[in-house]
Motif scaffolding. Structure first.
Motif, PDB file in Angstrom:
ATOM      1  N   THR A  52       0.837  -1.195   0.000  1.00 41.66           N
ATOM      2  CA  THR A  52       0.000   0.000   0.000  1.00 41.66           C
ATOM      3  C   THR A  52       0.873   1.247   0.000  1.00 41.66           C
ATOM      4  O   THR A  52       1.901   1.285   0.667  1.00 41.66           O
ATOM      5  N   ARG A  53       0.437   2.249  -0.741  1.00 45.15           N
ATOM      6  CA  ARG A  53       1.162   3.520  -0.770  1.00 45.15           C
ATOM      7  C   ARG A  53       1.167   4.120   0.645  1.00 45.15           C
ATOM      8  O   ARG A  53       0.134   4.109   1.322  1.00 45.15           O
ATOM      9  N   PRO A  54       2.309   4.653   1.093  1.00 44.77           N
ATOM     10  CA  PRO A  54       2.322   5.275   2.422  1.00 44.77           C
ATOM     11  C   PRO A  54       1.360   6.457   2.502  1.00 44.77           C
ATOM     12  O   PRO A  54       1.205   7.208   1.544  1.00 44.77           O
ATOM     13  N   PHE A  55       0.708   6.590   3.637  1.00 45.00           N
ATOM     14  CA  PHE A  55      -0.185   7.712   3.874  1.00 45.00           C
ATOM     15  C   PHE A  55       0.631   8.955   4.221  1.00 45.00           C
ATOM     16  O   PHE A  55       1.707   8.853   4.806  1.00 45.00           O
ATOM     17  N   THR A  56       0.120  10.124   3.884  1.00 45.87           N
ATOM     18  CA  THR A  56       0.725  11.400   4.264  1.00 45.87           C
ATOM     19  C   THR A  56      -0.260  12.146   5.148  1.00 45.87           C
ATOM     20  O   THR A  56      -1.461  11.841   5.130  1.00 45.87           O
ATOM     21  N   PRO A  57       0.192  13.128   5.911  1.00 48.21           N
ATOM     22  CA  PRO A  57      -0.751  13.912   6.715  1.00 48.21           C
ATOM     23  C   PRO A  57      -1.849  14.544   5.867  1.00 48.21           C
ATOM     24  O   PRO A  57      -3.005  14.600   6.273  1.00 48.21           O
ATOM     25  N   GLU A  58      -1.496  14.964   4.653  1.00 46.75           N
ATOM     26  CA  GLU A  58      -2.465  15.596   3.772  1.00 46.75           C
ATOM     27  C   GLU A  58      -3.593  14.654   3.361  1.00 46.75           C
ATOM     28  O   GLU A  58      -4.685  15.100   3.021  1.00 46.75           O
ATOM     29  N   ASP A  59      -3.328  13.341   3.393  1.00 46.26           N
ATOM     30  CA  ASP A  59      -4.368  12.368   3.067  1.00 46.26           C
ATOM     31  C   ASP A  59      -5.547  12.457   4.029  1.00 46.26           C
ATOM     32  O   ASP A  59      -6.652  12.030   3.708  1.00 46.26           O
ATOM     33  N   PHE A  60      -5.318  12.993   5.202  1.00 45.38           N
ATOM     34  CA  PHE A  60      -6.358  13.095   6.223  1.00 45.38           C
ATOM     35  C   PHE A  60      -6.814  14.543   6.416  1.00 45.38           C
ATOM     36  O   PHE A  60      -7.422  14.882   7.418  1.00 45.38           O
TER      37      PHE A  60
END
Length: 92
Positions: A52-60
């Protein structure tokens, strides 16, 4: 507070100082949302699969202006919730 009232209370020199301070140490909702995004992305990344692609803070942070952000953020939140659905106690 309306701008006119602000300008009656403080001078332009103090406004300039606050603007400079904000550039060095941002405050307010955007900063708080970024902190929450960091926590959520850290938690999500600790529980994601290798593929899975790593999540970033901007994703939330769905309000950030990127064309794909709103749908992608909602999808990421749904994925995040589904990771822990089996641990949530059903009430009823």
């Amino acid at each position: 507070m309306p701008v006119r009232e602000l300008l009656q209370r403080i001078g332009s020199d103090e406004i300039t100082e606050w603007m400079a301070f904000y550039q060095m140490e941002p405050f307010g909702d955007m900063r708080a949302d970024l902190r929450s995004g960091v926590i959520a992305s850290t938690f999500a990344n600790a529980n994601r699969t290798k593929h899975t692609r790593p999540f970033t803070p901007e994703d939330f942070m769905p309000f950030i202006e990127r064309p794909e952000t709103i749908d992608e953020a909602h999808l990421n939140v749904a994925r995040f919730k589904s990771m822990f659905a089996h641990r949530v106690k059903k009430h009823g």
